[in-house]
Design a protein around this motif. Structure first.
Motif, mmCIF file in Angstrom:
data_model
loop_
_atom_site.group_PDB
_atom_site.id
_atom_site.type_symbol
_atom_site.label_atom_id
_atom_site.label_comp_id
_atom_site.label_asym_id
_atom_site.label_seq_id
_atom_site.Cartn_x
_atom_site.Cartn_y
_atom_site.Cartn_z
ATOM 1 N N ALA A 88 0.853 -1.188 0.000
ATOM 2 C CA ALA A 88 0.000 0.000 0.000
ATOM 3 C C ALA A 88 0.888 1.237 0.000
ATOM 4 N N LEU A 89 0.946 1.927 -1.130
ATOM 5 C CA LEU A 89 1.735 3.145 -1.267
ATOM 6 C C LEU A 89 0.805 4.283 -1.644
ATOM 7 N N CYS A 90 0.797 5.332 -0.860
ATOM 8 C CA CYS A 90 -0.062 6.488 -1.145
ATOM 9 C C CYS A 90 0.790 7.635 -1.671
ATOM 10 N N ILE A 91 0.401 8.167 -2.820
ATOM 11 C CA ILE A 91 1.089 9.330 -3.386
ATOM 12 C C ILE A 91 0.673 10.551 -2.565
ATOM 13 N N LYS A 92 1.652 11.296 -2.055
ATOM 14 C CA LYS A 92 1.354 12.442 -1.206
ATOM 15 C C LYS A 92 0.750 13.602 -1.998
ATOM 16 N N ASP A 93 1.293 13.864 -3.187
ATOM 17 C CA ASP A 93 0.824 15.010 -3.971
ATOM 18 C C ASP A 93 0.757 14.591 -5.437
ATOM 19 N N THR A 94 -0.433 14.298 -5.916
ATOM 20 C CA THR A 94 -0.603 13.805 -7.285
ATOM 21 C C THR A 94 -0.388 14.896 -8.334
ATOM 22 N N SER A 95 -0.309 16.157 -7.917
ATOM 23 C CA SER A 95 -0.091 17.233 -8.889
ATOM 24 C C SER A 95 1.380 17.331 -9.321
ATOM 25 N N VAL A 96 2.254 16.638 -8.614
ATOM 26 C CA VAL A 96 3.688 16.645 -8.932
ATOM 27 C C VAL A 96 3.930 15.722 -10.124
ATOM 28 N N VAL A 97 4.906 16.070 -10.955
ATOM 29 C CA VAL A 97 5.281 15.260 -12.111
ATOM 30 C C VAL A 97 5.567 13.829 -11.638
ATOM 31 N N ALA A 98 5.143 12.828 -12.410
ATOM 32 C CA ALA A 98 5.177 11.420 -12.000
ATOM 33 C C ALA A 98 6.529 10.961 -11.468
ATOM 34 N N ASN A 99 7.630 11.349 -12.128
ATOM 35 C CA ASN A 99 8.939 10.860 -11.673
ATOM 36 C C ASN A 99 9.490 11.639 -10.480
ATOM 37 N N ARG A 100 8.747 12.593 -9.950
ATOM 38 C CA ARG A 100 9.171 13.373 -8.780
ATOM 39 C C ARG A 100 8.225 13.196 -7.589
ATOM 40 N N GLN A 101 7.221 12.347 -7.734
ATOM 41 C CA GLN A 101 6.247 12.151 -6.665
ATOM 42 C C GLN A 101 6.867 11.423 -5.477
#
Length: 111
Positions: free
Chosen positions: A3-16
């Motif tokens: 289970a991995l949650c992305i903290k900020d989905t507005s960030v470019v994919a390779n910098r999330q």
């Protein structure tokens, strides 16, 4: 999968950045009193733990790989006692990270 949650989905994919979050199963397992958990005796003995893990793994695969049967080893300590390493990786990666970090600090400073 863990289970991995992305903290900020507005960030470019390779910098999330990900936040390690335990699953609902892991949260429920944390609430079980440790006194009610018993690890099978075969997993408490170093001589028989690997054999038992291989036996369990063969129930799912005729030719299990080393990674697969090592995943069937059972934790004999901590808040997830009596759970397999496979279960732990699928349900609480943050605890795995804690264990690895603790091990690394103990290796560097054995005292």
């Amino acid at each position: 999968m863990p289970a991995l949650c992305i903290k900020d989905t507005s960030v470019v994919a390779n910098r999330q950045q990900c936040k390690l979050v335990p699953t609902e199963d892991a949260k429920a397992a944390q609430k079980v009193p440790r006194s009610s958990l018993s690890v099978p005796q075969a997993f408490m003995e170093e001589k028989t733990a690997l054999q038992e893990a291989k036996r369990r793994c063969r129930q799912y695969s005729a030719q299990p790989s080393e990674v697969q049967y090592l995943g069937q080893l059972v934790l004999t300590f901590g808040q997830y006692s009596n759970k397999t390493f496979k279960w732990l990786l699928e349900n609480d990666v943050s605890y795995v990270k804690y264990l690895v970090d603790k091990h690394m600090s103990e290796v560097r400073n054995p005292a």
